[in-house]
Design a protein around this motif. Structure first.
Motif, PDB file in Angstrom:
ATOM      1  N   THR A   1       0.826  -1.204   0.000  1.00  0.00           N
ATOM      2  CA  THR A   1       0.000   0.000   0.000  1.00  0.00           C
ATOM      3  C   THR A   1       0.858   1.251   0.000  1.00  0.00           C
ATOM      4  O   THR A   1       0.604   2.207  -0.742  1.00  0.00           O
ATOM      5  N   ALA A   2       1.889   1.251   0.831  1.00  0.00           N
ATOM      6  CA  ALA A   2       2.764   2.416   0.905  1.00  0.00           C
ATOM      7  C   ALA A   2       3.463   2.664  -0.426  1.00  0.00           C
ATOM      8  O   ALA A   2       3.557   3.800  -0.897  1.00  0.00           O
ATOM      9  N   LEU A   3       3.946   1.582  -1.043  1.00  0.00           N
ATOM     10  CA  LEU A   3       4.606   1.732  -2.339  1.00  0.00           C
ATOM     11  C   LEU A   3       3.630   2.222  -3.401  1.00  0.00           C
ATOM     12  O   LEU A   3       3.967   3.059  -4.245  1.00  0.00           O
TER      13      LEU A   3
ATOM     14  N   MET B   1      15.567   4.401   7.834  1.00  0.00           N
ATOM     15  CA  MET B   1      15.582   2.995   7.411  1.00  0.00           C
ATOM     16  C   MET B   1      16.828   2.271   7.920  1.00  0.00           C
ATOM     17  O   MET B   1      16.765   1.099   8.287  1.00  0.00           O
ATOM     18  N   ILE B   2      17.962   2.956   7.951  1.00  0.00           N
ATOM     19  CA  ILE B   2      19.195   2.319   8.399  1.00  0.00           C
ATOM     20  C   ILE B   2      19.475   2.641   9.869  1.00  0.00           C
ATOM     21  O   ILE B   2      20.570   2.380  10.363  1.00  0.00           O
ATOM     22  N   GLN B   3      18.446   3.254  10.514  1.00  0.00           N
ATOM     23  CA  GLN B   3      18.508   3.555  11.947  1.00  0.00           C
ATOM     24  C   GLN B   3      19.664   4.485  12.287  1.00  0.00           C
ATOM     25  O   GLN B   3      20.357   4.325  13.291  1.00  0.00           O
ATOM     26  N   ARG B   4      19.878   5.468  11.419  1.00  0.00           N
ATOM     27  CA  ARG B   4      20.819   6.554  11.672  1.00  0.00           C
ATOM     28  C   ARG B   4      20.004   7.848  11.624  1.00  0.00           C
ATOM     29  O   ARG B   4      19.816   8.443  10.566  1.00  0.00           O
ATOM     30  N   SER B   5      19.510   8.270  12.741  1.00  0.00           N
ATOM     31  CA  SER B   5      18.507   9.336  12.756  1.00  0.00           C
ATOM     32  C   SER B   5      19.066  10.719  12.464  1.00  0.00           C
ATOM     33  O   SER B   5      18.318  11.643  12.188  1.00  0.00           O
ATOM     34  N   GLY B   6      20.364  10.898  12.510  1.00  0.00           N
ATOM     35  CA  GLY B   6      20.936  12.210  12.248  1.00  0.00           C
ATOM     36  C   GLY B   6      21.206  12.968  13.525  1.00  0.00           C
ATOM     37  O   GLY B   6      20.794  12.581  14.612  1.00  0.00           O
TER      38      GLY B   6
ATOM     39  N   THR C   1       6.481   2.265   4.858  1.00  0.00           N
ATOM     40  CA  THR C   1       6.213   3.700   4.866  1.00  0.00           C
ATOM     41  C   THR C   1       7.462   4.493   4.514  1.00  0.00           C
ATOM     42  O   THR C   1       7.419   5.426   3.695  1.00  0.00           O
ATOM     43  N   LEU C   2       8.589   4.129   5.115  1.00  0.00           N
ATOM     44  CA  LEU C   2       9.828   4.848   4.831  1.00  0.00           C
ATOM     45  C   LEU C   2      10.279   4.648   3.389  1.00  0.00           C
ATOM     46  O   LEU C   2      10.818   5.566   2.766  1.00  0.00           O
ATOM     47  N   THR C   3      10.053   3.438   2.853  1.00  0.00           N
ATOM     48  CA  THR C   3      10.384   3.197   1.442  1.00  0.00           C
ATOM     49  C   THR C   3       9.548   4.079   0.529  1.00  0.00           C
ATOM     50  O   THR C   3      10.049   4.665  -0.449  1.00  0.00           O
TER      51      THR C   3
END
Length: 421
Positions: A15-17, A318-323, A398-400
């Motif tokens: 659905t997200a895609l 997605m790669i769990q590096r939030s900044g 969702t992130l994709t």
């Protein structure tokens, strides 16, 4: 707890895609500014108990009934005050100044009927007391009664101005038994159909107050605009405009969602949101102080950078590096420029009550931002309680989708930068 079958987990991703792919073709590349914004200014002033409505209007709004009819009928625009000319690139209309001079009464009658002023549900009598035609919008703004009176006293342009660029200043004297009361102004003519990329805004100035009170209203005033001199109404109006912009600006919404999905309901989320808020507040205010360049490629470049920031936030989550706080402060600076483009269109940079409008607009952005965060975190919490295994694929899906859509925006907006250079 698990109440959903495993097949449902993939539904979130699919659905997200699907939504992301649909958005590629449904959403505009430039979300924060409209180069075709047309502004009409309405200023109400009182002089010894006599009310006057001063209007600065793009010429097409004075002929909106004829323009709208021609658009619907797909026929030429017909008016004794317009002249059709052929150019190397096609045809265009001009205001025929000789025709205005030959029949000023008919032209004045058209001007007088453009707007209807009412009070307490009753339409008020208006009388045209003067007008002047400009070839283009003058640099001097209508922000005080004195500036409005001075504008009316200028002579008409000696040339036949291009219809789409011409500006008409005119004054309507209003008969009212309550000069200090609330006024409503609506269009006296049916609306025209704005072309692609064209927006119409109305700047409303109540110069009965000292200092004047300014607010805005969108569209062609099919719905009456209220002029009540209330600074509280002005404040609430711009709070609403700030909320509306961030909720309607999909790139801002997706950035906040990606940030929430990347960090979760943690202390770091507070730090990053605060950094983003400070960043966009700085550039929103700085832009209105004239601190940003006017290069033609600057706005498209900012738009492309905003899209890139959304892509960064999605990939980082997605790669769990939030900044870091520094990174999101910089992202806030970019998004603040986007917010300022919108506020510049709907308010103008020379309007009265500018500080009040800036504070209220910024507050509205914060309220909208908190609403997005709250809804996102609540949905994560509910999904975690009802179907924990579904949370990870729903989050990644969702992130994709956000990453795909923002990548499309980057490509499209970079094309805008190239064409503007």
């Amino acid at each position: 707890m698990t109440f959903l079958p495993a097949a449902c987990f993939r539904v979130f991703q699919i659905t997200a895609l699907f939504l992301a792919l649909a958005g590629l073709f449904a959403l505009p590349a430039n979300a924060h500014f409209t180069e075709g914004t047309k502004v009409r200014t309405l200023l109400v002033a009182e002089d010894n108990g006599t009310l006057t409505l001063y209007v600065r209007a793009p010429a097409p709004l004075v002929f909106s009934d004829l323009v709208g009819r021609a658009q619907v009928d797909q026929a030429p625009l017909v008016s004794p005050f317009l002249r059709l000319e052929t150019t190397g690139t096609g045809v265009r209309y001009r205001l025929d100044m000789a025709a205005v001079d030959r029949d000023p009464e008919a032209f004045e009658s058209r001007l007088q009927k453009t707007l209807i002023v009412s009070q307490a549900g009753l339409d008020l009598e208006t009388v045209l007391t003067g007008f002047t035609i400009r070839a283009r919008r003058p640099a001097q703004t209508l922000d005080t009664a004195a500036s409005a009176r001075a504008a009316i006293q200028l002579d008409n342009t000696s040339l036949d101005p291009a219809f789409g660029a011409a500006i008409i200043d005119y004054a309507l004297q209003i008969t009212s038994t309550d000069p200090a009361g609330v006024l409503e102004v609506r269009s006296g003519y049916p609306p025209l159909l704005p072309g692609p990329g064209v927006a119409i805004e109305n700047h409303l100035v109540d110069a009965r107050m000292d200092p004047p009170v300014s607010t805005t209203a969108p569209g062609q005033l099919e719905t009456p605009a209220v002029i009540d001199g209330s600074r509280l109404s002005t404040f609430l109006h711009f709070v609403y405009q700030g909320m509306l912009h961030i909720l309607e600006g999909l790139d801002h919404v997706l950035l906040v969602i990606a940030l929430a999905l990347g960090v979760g309901a943690t202390r770091k989320l507070i730090y990053l949101v605060t950094a983003f808020t400070i960043g966009h507040s700085v550039t929103l205010i700085a832009t209105f102080l004239g601190a940003t360049p006017s290069w033609p490629w600057f706005i498209p470049l900012v738009e492309a950078a905003i899209a890139a920031s959304v892509l960064y936030a999605a990939v980082a989550a997605m790669i769990q590096r939030s900044g870091s706080i520094l990174v999101f402060s910089g992202i806030g600076l970019l998004h603040g420029l986007g917010f300022s483009f919108v506020l510049g269109d709907i308010l103008g940079r020379d309007a009265p009550d500018l500080v009040l409008a800036l504070l209220a607009f910024n507050l509205g952005i914060e309220v909208g931002q908190l609403l997005i965060l709250a809804v996102t975190l609540i949905m994560v919490f509910v999904l975690e309680q009802l179907a924990t295994p579904a949370l990870r694929p729903a989050r990644l899906g969702t992130l994709t989708a956000i990453a795909i859509l923002s990548a499309w925006w980057v490509a499209e907006r970079v094309g805008g930068v190239v064409s503007a250079v």
